[in-house]
Design an enzyme around this catalytic site. Structure first.
Site, PDB file in Angstrom:
ATOM      1  N   LYS A  13       0.838  -1.217   0.000  1.00  0.00           N
ATOM      2  CA  LYS A  13       0.000   0.000   0.000  1.00  0.00           C
ATOM      3  C   LYS A  13       0.873   1.267   0.000  1.00  0.00           C
ATOM      4  CE  LYS A  13      -2.032  -0.986   3.927  1.00  0.00           C
ATOM      5  NZ  LYS A  13      -1.280  -2.193   4.342  1.00  0.00           N
ATOM      6  N   ARG A  89      -8.342   0.847  10.506  1.00  0.00           N
ATOM      7  CA  ARG A  89      -7.884  -0.517  10.779  1.00  0.00           C
ATOM      8  C   ARG A  89      -8.855  -1.259  11.695  1.00  0.00           C
ATOM      9  NH1 ARG A  89      -2.039   0.471   9.836  1.00  0.00           N
ATOM     10  NH2 ARG A  89      -0.860  -1.462  10.057  1.00  0.00           N
ATOM     11  N   ARG A 128      12.025  -5.524   3.479  1.00  0.00           N
ATOM     12  CA  ARG A 128      11.768  -4.080   3.323  1.00  0.00           C
ATOM     13  C   ARG A 128      12.850  -3.251   4.013  1.00  0.00           C
ATOM     14  NH1 ARG A 128       5.919  -1.813   4.601  1.00  0.00           N
ATOM     15  NH2 ARG A 128       6.261  -2.653   6.690  1.00  0.00           N
ATOM     16  N   ARG A 161      12.670  -1.524   9.703  1.00  0.00           N
ATOM     17  CA  ARG A 161      11.759  -1.165  10.803  1.00  0.00           C
ATOM     18  C   ARG A 161      11.830  -2.227  11.889  1.00  0.00           C
ATOM     19  NH1 ARG A 161       6.051   0.203   7.979  1.00  0.00           N
ATOM     20  NH2 ARG A 161       5.354  -0.941   9.812  1.00  0.00           N
ATOM     21  N   ARG A 172       1.611  -8.927  13.764  1.00  0.00           N
ATOM     22  CA  ARG A 172       0.918  -7.928  12.938  1.00  0.00           C
ATOM     23  C   ARG A 172      -0.081  -8.604  12.001  1.00  0.00           C
ATOM     24  NH1 ARG A 172       5.684  -5.088  10.293  1.00  0.00           N
ATOM     25  NH2 ARG A 172       4.161  -3.805   9.225  1.00  0.00           N
TER      26      ARG A 172
HETATM   27  P1  AMP Z   1       2.005   0.506   9.238  1.00  0.00           P
HETATM   28  O1  AMP Z   1       3.146   1.376   8.848  1.00  0.00           O
HETATM   29  O2  AMP Z   1       0.706   0.894   8.598  1.00  0.00           O
HETATM   30  O3  AMP Z   1       2.330  -0.969   9.067  1.00  0.00           O
HETATM   31  O4  AMP Z   1       1.770   0.726  10.818  1.00  0.00           O
HETATM   32  C1  AMP Z   1       2.804   0.415  11.745  1.00  0.00           C
HETATM   33  C2  AMP Z   1       2.196   0.320  13.132  1.00  0.00           C
HETATM   34  O5  AMP Z   1       1.615   1.574  13.518  1.00  0.00           O
HETATM   35  C3  AMP Z   1       1.067  -0.695  13.283  1.00  0.00           C
HETATM   36  O6  AMP Z   1       1.535  -2.020  13.514  1.00  0.00           O
HETATM   37  C4  AMP Z   1       0.333  -0.135  14.503  1.00  0.00           C
HETATM   38  O7  AMP Z   1       1.025  -0.402  15.701  1.00  0.00           O
HETATM   39  C5  AMP Z   1       0.413   1.374  14.259  1.00  0.00           C
HETATM   40  N1  AMP Z   1      -0.722   1.859  13.441  1.00  0.00           N
HETATM   41  C6  AMP Z   1      -0.677   2.370  12.178  1.00  0.00           C
HETATM   42  N2  AMP Z   1      -1.901   2.712  11.757  1.00  0.00           N
HETATM   43  C7  AMP Z   1      -2.753   2.409  12.768  1.00  0.00           C
HETATM   44  C8  AMP Z   1      -4.163   2.504  12.932  1.00  0.00           C
HETATM   45  N3  AMP Z   1      -4.955   2.985  11.960  1.00  0.00           N
HETATM   46  N4  AMP Z   1      -4.686   2.103  14.122  1.00  0.00           N
HETATM   47  C9  AMP Z   1      -3.921   1.635  15.117  1.00  0.00           C
HETATM   48  N5  AMP Z   1      -2.580   1.495  15.014  1.00  0.00           N
HETATM   49  C10 AMP Z   1      -1.994   1.879  13.845  1.00  0.00           C
END
Ligand code: AMP
Length: 219
Positions: A13, A89, A128, A161, A172
Site C-alpha cells: 500500500k 484498521r 523491506r 523497521r 501484525r
Molecule cells: P504501518 O506502517 O501501517 O504498518 O503501521 C505500523 C504500526 O503503527 C502498526 O503495527 C500499529 O502499531 C500502528 N498503526 C498504524 N496505523 C494504525 C491505525 N490505523 N490504528 C492503530 N494502530 C496503527
C-alpha cells in the site's frame, strides 16, 4: 478522488501510494508514517504509541483518529483528494472516518483492497528497507537501491523497521486478521470496495490503478 487503501501489512500500500502521489494530485496519508514520525520526535503520542508498535499491536483509535482528522481538515486534502494508507484498521475507526468525512462534506469514493498471499507478505516485510531521511521504501531483492544501504533519492541511510522483524511480523498479521480484515465485508456491503492484487509488482499494480483512475475520470 478520495480513497482508502486497505490490506494486510506488506501488501504494498505504502509503495504504491508513493508512486501514485508522484503521478496524480493525491495526498498520501499514512498513520504508520505519522506515528513513526511522532516516535522519532519523542512526542507524548510517540512515546505512548511505540510500546504498541513494537509489539505489532494497534495504537488506540483515539490517537490515530485525531492524527488523521487533523490532516483531513487541511486545505490540501480538500483541494487534491487523498489516499488513506493504514487507516481505518478497525470498524470503530471506519465509523469515525465516515463521520469526519460527512462533516467535512468530502465522502469517500472508493476503498481499494490489496488482496495479498501470505508468501508475498512475508517476503516483502522481511526484505523491506526504509530511508531514515526521506521515507522512501526499498526491498533488498524486489526494489533494491543502487548502492546497498543507501537511498537512491536522497543518499540517506536505509534501515529495517523494528516491527519488520520476524516475531513482530507474525503478530501484525494476526492483528490484521482479527481486527482489520472485517473491513473488507464492511466496505463490500457499502458497495465501495474494489479488489486489486497485492501480489503484483509495483509497476504492474500501477497499471491497474491507472485504469481504475481513468474509469473514474481522473487524469
Ligand atoms: P504501518 O506502517 O501501517 O504498518 O503501521 C505500523 C504500526 O503503527 C502498526 O503495527 C500499529 O502499531 C500502528 N498503526 C498504524 N496505523 C494504525 C491505525 N490505523 N490504528 C492503530 N494502530 C496503527
Amino acid at each position: 478522488m478520495r480513497l482508502v487503501l486497505l490490506g494486510p501489512p506488506g501488501a504494498g500500500k505504502g509503495t504504491q501510494a508513493g508512486v501514485l502521489s508522484k503521478n496524480y494530485s493525491l495526498m498520501h496519508m499514512s498513520t504508520g508514517d505519522l506515528l513513526r514520525e511522532a516516535v522519532k520526535n519523542n512526542t507524548d503520542v510517540g512515546v505512548q504509541a511505540k510500546v504498541f508498535m513494537d509489539r505489532g499491536e494497534l495504537v488506540s483509535d483515539e490517537i490515530v483518529a485525531r492524527m488523521i482528522t487533523e490532516k483531513l481538515k487541511g486545505a490540501d486534502a480538500k483541494a487534491s483528494g487523498f489516499m488513506l494508507d493504514g487507516f481505518p484498521r478497525t470498524k470503530n475507526q471506519a465509523q469515525i472516518l465516515e463521520q469526519a468525512l460527512t462533516d467535512l462534506k468530502m465522502p469517500l469514493d472508493l476503498v481499494i483492497y490489496f488482496k495479498t498471499s501470505e508468501a508475498t507478505i512475508l517476503k516483502r516485510l522481511t526484505g523491506r528497507r526504509i530511508c531514515r531521511s526521506c521515507g522512501q521504501i526499498f526491498h533488498i531483492t524486489n526494489i533494491p537501491p543502487k548502492t546497498e544501504g543507501i537511498c537512491d533519492v536522497c543518499g540517506g541511510e536505509l534501515y529495517q523497521r523494528d516491527d519488520d522483524k520476524k516475531a513482530t511480523i507474525k503478530n501484525r498479521i494476526k492483528v490484521y486478521n482479527e481486527q482489520t480484515s472485517e473491513l473488507i465485508d464492511y466496505y463490500n456491503q457499502k458497495k465501495m470496495l474494489k479488489e486489486v492484487s497485492g501480489d503484483l509488482d509495483v509497476g504492474e499494480l500501477y497499471s491497474v490503478f491507472k485504469d481504475i483512475f481513468k474509469k473514474a475520470g481522473l487524469k
